[in-house]
Design an enzyme around this catalytic site. Sequence first.
Site, PDB file in Angstrom:
ATOM      1  CG  ASP A  21      -2.119   0.918   1.073  1.00  0.00           C
ATOM      2  OD1 ASP A  21      -2.344   1.420  -0.052  1.00  0.00           O
ATOM      3  OD2 ASP A  21      -2.820   1.142   2.071  1.00  0.00           O
ATOM      4  CG  ASN A  69      -7.903  -1.894  -5.247  1.00  0.00           C
ATOM      5  OD1 ASN A  69      -7.018  -2.713  -5.010  1.00  0.00           O
ATOM      6  ND2 ASN A  69      -8.120  -0.846  -4.451  1.00  0.00           N
TER       7      ASN A  69
HETATM    8  C1  IPE Z   1      -5.594  -2.675  -0.337  1.00  0.00           C
HETATM    9  O1  IPE Z   1      -5.166  -1.362  -0.543  1.00  0.00           O
HETATM   10  C2  IPE Z   1      -5.570  -3.429  -1.620  1.00  0.00           C
HETATM   11  C3  IPE Z   1      -4.255  -3.567  -2.260  1.00  0.00           C
HETATM   12  C4  IPE Z   1      -3.116  -3.235  -1.754  1.00  0.00           C
HETATM   13  C5  IPE Z   1      -4.274  -4.152  -3.568  1.00  0.00           C
HETATM   14  P1  IPE Z   1      -6.202  -0.167  -0.669  1.00  0.00           P
HETATM   15  O2  IPE Z   1      -5.406   1.082  -0.714  1.00  0.00           O
HETATM   16  O3  IPE Z   1      -7.139  -0.417  -1.777  1.00  0.00           O
HETATM   17  O4  IPE Z   1      -6.977  -0.293   0.709  1.00  0.00           O
HETATM   18  P2  IPE Z   1      -7.982   0.692   1.466  1.00  0.00           P
HETATM   19  O5  IPE Z   1      -9.153   0.866   0.558  1.00  0.00           O
HETATM   20  O6  IPE Z   1      -7.266   1.975   1.710  1.00  0.00           O
HETATM   21  O7  IPE Z   1      -8.309  -0.020   2.720  1.00  0.00           O
HETATM   22  C1  IPE Z   2      -1.530   0.226  -3.397  1.00  0.00           C
HETATM   23  O1  IPE Z   2      -1.300   1.584  -3.417  1.00  0.00           O
HETATM   24  C2  IPE Z   2      -1.738  -0.358  -4.769  1.00  0.00           C
HETATM   25  C3  IPE Z   2      -3.119  -0.751  -5.062  1.00  0.00           C
HETATM   26  C4  IPE Z   2      -4.130  -0.714  -4.236  1.00  0.00           C
HETATM   27  C5  IPE Z   2      -3.381  -1.235  -6.405  1.00  0.00           C
HETATM   28  P1  IPE Z   2      -2.483   2.631  -3.460  1.00  0.00           P
HETATM   29  O2  IPE Z   2      -2.844   2.888  -4.872  1.00  0.00           O
HETATM   30  O3  IPE Z   2      -3.594   2.193  -2.592  1.00  0.00           O
HETATM   31  O4  IPE Z   2      -1.779   3.926  -2.833  1.00  0.00           O
HETATM   32  P2  IPE Z   2      -2.389   4.947  -1.804  1.00  0.00           P
HETATM   33  O5  IPE Z   2      -2.899   4.149  -0.647  1.00  0.00           O
HETATM   34  O6  IPE Z   2      -3.490   5.661  -2.508  1.00  0.00           O
HETATM   35  O7  IPE Z   2      -1.257   5.831  -1.445  1.00  0.00           O
HETATM   36 MG    MG Z   3      -4.020   2.452  -0.637  1.00  0.00          MG
END
Ligand code: IPE
Ligand code: IPE
Ligand code: MG
Length: 246
Positions: A21, A69
């Site tokens: 993340d 997502n």
């Molecule tokens: C969780 O990350 C899913 C992945 C890392 C693929 P998100 O960034 O989508 O999670 P939330 O929505 O902040 O909990």
């Molecule tokens: C994790 O990084 C990757 C995926 C969920 C695909 P994020 O895209 O959630 O990055 P932040 O949390 O917005 O910084």
């Molecule tokens: Mg994230």
Amino acid sequence: MNFKDQIDVNRLPQHIAIIMDGNGRWAKNQGKFRVFGHESGVLSVKDIVEGCVEIGVKYLTVYAFSTENWNRPIEEVNALMELLISTINQEVETLNKNNIRLNAIGDLKSLPQKCIDDLAAAMDKTKTNTSCTLTLALSYSAKWEIVEAAKKIAELVKADNLNIDQINEELFASYLTTAKMPDPELMIRTSGEHRISNYLLWQMAYTELYFTETLWPDFRREDLFEAIVDYQKRERRFGKISEQLN
Ligand code: IPE
Ligand code: IPE
Ligand code: MG
């Protein structure tokens, strides 16, 4: 002493799960588009997989795209799917060179067809590799997985091929997407978020959780080794008291 040297190789977690993340915030911090963060995150995945092979971790499962997502802006979803396809195709040779088996869990049929095909081809090309199994959780959510398992079991009961008394934890787990893997002993989430986000809920019933502020594109094998050292300092009691251990 660096973290790698502090690791007790006889007490390694067999299976590490990661919620990668912070890609978006990492890019934004530099005034770049979010997708730049996702691209940079691929380099972290590569380093962490190699780190696992280096010390002998047998299973690495990374959350790459959750069911939730799909609700992101369509441009970001498309960019992630394209990145997934190009990465799989670029990396299959390196996976083979490092003896790594590629695996995927999740509602894979919901992915774009090209992604499904290239993923299947890469999994096939690496299927006999034995040093480490890298599992990508794609279009994955734990609640989805548990409902799917319940449906399959219900079908068996309905068809008189299974008795309700035969349903136990072991049988249930055998209908999950992780059926052939041990449960993760350690779960790492980067970027300072302290939540599970619908990841491996069944499998993580007794997993040690490790949270770090580091954003995923900055996470490297030394950070992984630090997490393992932290894990090895913990006492896993599984309901018992300290004195009963050893
Ligand atoms: C969780 O990350 C899913 C992945 C890392 C693929 P998100 O960034 O989508 O999670 P939330 O929505 O902040 O909990
Ligand atoms: C994790 O990084 C990757 C995926 C969920 C695909 P994020 O895209 O959630 O990055 P932040 O949390 O917005 O910084
Ligand atoms: Mg994230």
